[in-house]
Write a protein that holds these residues in place. Structure first.
Motif, short mmCIF file in Angstrom:
data_model
loop_
_atom_site.label_atom_id
_atom_site.label_comp_id
_atom_site.label_asym_id
_atom_site.label_seq_id
_atom_site.Cartn_x
_atom_site.Cartn_y
_atom_site.Cartn_z
N SER A 91 5.66 5.51 1.33
CA SER A 91 7.10 5.56 1.56
C SER A 91 7.50 4.99 2.91
O SER A 91 8.66 4.61 3.11
N ASN A 92 6.54 4.91 3.85
CA ASN A 92 6.87 4.39 5.18
C ASN A 92 6.67 2.87 5.28
O ASN A 92 6.55 2.33 6.36
N THR A 93 6.63 2.19 4.14
CA THR A 93 6.44 0.74 4.11
C THR A 93 7.78 0.01 4.07
O THR A 93 8.65 0.34 3.26
N LYS A 94 7.92 -0.98 4.94
CA LYS A 94 9.10 -1.84 4.93
C LYS A 94 8.72 -3.20 4.35
O LYS A 94 7.60 -3.67 4.55
N PHE A 95 9.65 -3.83 3.65
CA PHE A 95 9.37 -5.11 3.00
C PHE A 95 10.32 -6.18 3.51
O PHE A 95 11.53 -5.96 3.63
N MET A 120 -0.55 3.26 14.02
CA MET A 120 -0.54 1.81 14.23
C MET A 120 0.53 1.16 13.38
O MET A 120 0.80 1.59 12.26
N LYS A 121 1.11 0.11 13.91
CA LYS A 121 2.04 -0.71 13.14
C LYS A 121 1.25 -1.93 12.64
O LYS A 121 0.83 -2.78 13.41
N ILE A 122 1.06 -1.98 11.32
CA ILE A 122 0.27 -3.04 10.70
C ILE A 122 1.18 -3.90 9.85
O ILE A 122 1.89 -3.39 8.97
N VAL A 123 1.17 -5.20 10.11
CA VAL A 123 1.98 -6.14 9.34
C VAL A 123 1.07 -6.90 8.38
O VAL A 123 0.13 -7.57 8.81
N HIS A 124 1.32 -6.78 7.09
CA HIS A 124 0.59 -7.53 6.07
C HIS A 124 1.44 -8.74 5.67
O HIS A 124 2.64 -8.60 5.41
N THR A 180 -3.14 0.34 1.48
CA THR A 180 -2.08 1.02 2.23
C THR A 180 -1.93 2.48 1.80
O THR A 180 -1.68 3.35 2.63
N ASN A 181 -2.11 2.76 0.53
CA ASN A 181 -2.02 4.14 0.07
C ASN A 181 -3.20 4.97 0.55
O ASN A 181 -3.06 6.17 0.80
N GLU A 182 -4.35 4.36 0.69
CA GLU A 182 -5.52 5.08 1.18
C GLU A 182 -5.37 5.38 2.68
O GLU A 182 -5.87 6.41 3.16
N LEU A 183 -4.69 4.49 3.40
CA LEU A 183 -4.46 4.68 4.84
C LEU A 183 -2.96 4.93 5.06
O LEU A 183 -2.30 4.21 5.79
N ASP A 184 -2.45 5.95 4.42
CA ASP A 184 -0.99 6.14 4.38
C ASP A 184 -0.39 6.75 5.64
O ASP A 184 0.82 6.98 5.70
N LYS A 185 -1.22 7.02 6.63
CA LYS A 185 -0.68 7.56 7.89
C LYS A 185 -0.18 6.46 8.83
O LYS A 185 0.48 6.73 9.82
N GLU A 186 -0.52 5.21 8.52
CA GLU A 186 -0.11 4.09 9.38
C GLU A 186 1.29 3.61 9.00
O GLU A 186 1.80 3.92 7.93
N GLU A 187 1.87 2.81 9.88
CA GLU A 187 3.19 2.23 9.62
C GLU A 187 2.99 0.80 9.12
O GLU A 187 2.27 0.01 9.73
N TYR A 188 3.63 0.46 8.01
CA TYR A 188 3.40 -0.85 7.39
C TYR A 188 4.69 -1.66 7.26
O TYR A 188 5.75 -1.13 6.95
N ILE A 189 4.52 -2.96 7.48
CA ILE A 189 5.53 -3.94 7.13
C ILE A 189 4.84 -4.99 6.28
O ILE A 189 3.80 -5.53 6.67
N VAL A 190 5.38 -5.26 5.11
CA VAL A 190 4.80 -6.25 4.20
C VAL A 190 5.75 -7.44 4.12
O VAL A 190 6.89 -7.31 3.67
N ILE A 191 5.27 -8.60 4.57
CA ILE A 191 6.01 -9.86 4.46
C ILE A 191 5.46 -10.57 3.23
O ILE A 191 4.28 -10.94 3.21
N TYR A 192 6.28 -10.74 2.21
CA TYR A 192 5.75 -11.15 0.90
C TYR A 192 6.48 -12.37 0.34
O TYR A 192 7.67 -12.55 0.51
N GLY A 193 5.71 -13.21 -0.36
CA GLY A 193 6.29 -14.34 -1.06
C GLY A 193 7.06 -13.88 -2.29
O GLY A 193 6.66 -12.94 -2.97
N ILE A 194 8.15 -14.57 -2.57
CA ILE A 194 9.01 -14.14 -3.69
C ILE A 194 8.92 -15.09 -4.88
O ILE A 194 9.63 -14.90 -5.87
N ASN A 195 8.04 -16.08 -4.80
CA ASN A 195 8.03 -17.12 -5.83
C ASN A 195 6.88 -16.98 -6.81
O ASN A 195 6.33 -17.96 -7.30
#
Length: 356
Positions: free
Chosen positions: A51-55, A1-5, A22-37
């Motif tokens: 390692s398969n997480t994109k930010f 699954m592609k999961i966007v956080h 995410t580490n516990e469910l590390d077989k999924e594909e992750y994209i993390v959209i995160y605040g920088i402030n």
């Protein structure tokens, strides 16, 4: 699954939760959209995720309410999500991402695949005026009309949300991996009471100080606060040691040498710091707020105010056997009810159910 956080507050307990999940469910594909402030976002945050997480940075997102800034953040989030193909699940974390994200998900036709986890929902805050809390309630109700499923971090948080007339709410208890350390046996007549967290209004360090000051003439009891923050100056009682922010191993050393965990929080979702203390066998004395209430069975006590907290501590000082027994019960409660793997599987089941 592609999961966007999607998360504005990429720090503190929310960061730990997201990293652990995410580490516990590390077989999924992750994209993390995160605040920088946020100043306390770990500088090495990428290393804390699979390692398969994109930010993707969410540059316009901010904690404070500002119509112009928030509108800009909404539009930015819309553009970011629209460019991501084949999203299976959108998981929103905390109030700002939950509000803006549900609107964006609706506009993109993805409400049926959207989850919102509040992590201590905004209207529980007691550091704002009653008028502002009413605004937060209105905002949560308004955002709920855009669909998605709300997943609280504890049963008491779920109940608090439902009391405001918000529907389609469930809960999954926060979970942790028990700390791989053992509480040291205390053979002395001295007692150490500890708390961990940011010195902010939510954690109520003034009450911690007031409780400690009641024991300032007792050389056999000392108080430790592991953490730092804007309200550090409120810890003025001479029997309190404030460590500031410390490395993980040093924190664990303080926990293993402590006897009781004391929480003075005004509100919580479900506090990871308390769970970690429980996992090594510390009994708990917790303020009776949302989130804390879910953690006390036969492993400690809840209290309403300073007088009750002091009374509870005095009773414990007379009974070392009670401390050991309640601490043992803390470990069992974490293993049975607040296990990281159980939490992760519960979220995975929700993800799969919403995808199908």
């Amino acid at each position: 699954m592609k999961i966007v956080h999607v998360v504005e507050c990429f720090a503190g307990g929310v960061f730990s939760f997201l990293s652990n999940l995410t580490n516990e469910l590390d077989k999924e594909e992750y994209i993390v959209i995160y605040g920088i402030n946020r100043d306390n976002t770990p500088s090495d945050f990428r290393e804390k995720f699979p390692s398969n997480t994109k930010f993707i940075p969410w540059k316009s997102a901010s904690r404070s309410l500002n119509p112009l800034t928030d509108l800009k953040a909404l539009w930015e989030l819309y553009i970011i999500l629209k460019k991501i193909d084949d999203i299976d699940i959108i998981h929103l974390h905390s109030s700002k991402a939950g509000f803006l994200g549900r609107i964006v998900s609706f506009l993109l036709g993805k409400s049926s695949r959207t989850i919102y986890t509040p992590h201590a929902i905004s209207f529980l805050r007691l550091d704002v005026s009653p008028k502002k809390r009413k605004i937060f309630i209105w905002m949560e109700r308004f955002a709920s009309f855009f669909g998605g499923k709300t997943v609280a971090c504890s049963q008491s948080e779920k109940e608090a949300i439902e009391e405001q007339g918000i529907k389609n709410v469930t809960f999954i208890n926060n979970g942790i991996k028990p700390l791989q350390i053992e509480k040291k046996e205390n053979i002395s007549n001295k007692i150490t009471i500890i708390s961990v967290g940011r010195l902010s209004i939510q954690k109520n360090p003034k009450l911690f100080n007031d409780i400690a000051s009641e024991f300032k003439d007792n050389p056999n009891i000392k108080f430790i606060w592991c953490g730092d923050g804007e309200l550090k100056s409120e810890l003025i009682s001479q029997n309190i040691k404030c460590t500031g922010w410390i490395e993980r191993k040093e924190l664990e050393n303080y926990l293993t040498n402590a006897d009781i965990y004391l929480s003075t929080s005004l509100w919580e979702g479900l506090p990871l710091s308390v769970l970690e203390a429980m996992s090594i066998g510390l009994p708990v004395i917790l303020s009776s707020c949302v989130g804390n209430r879910d953690l006390v069975e036969d492993n400690g006590v809840l209290y309403i105010d300073k007088i009750e907290a002091v009374k509870n501590i005095n009773e414990l000082l007379k009974n070392k056997i009670w401390i050991n027994k309640k601490g043992h019960n803390s470990k069992i409660i974490v293993e049975n009810n607040f296990n990281m793997r159980n939490m992760a599987i519960s979220y995975l089941n929700i993800y799969k159910g919403m995808k199908s």
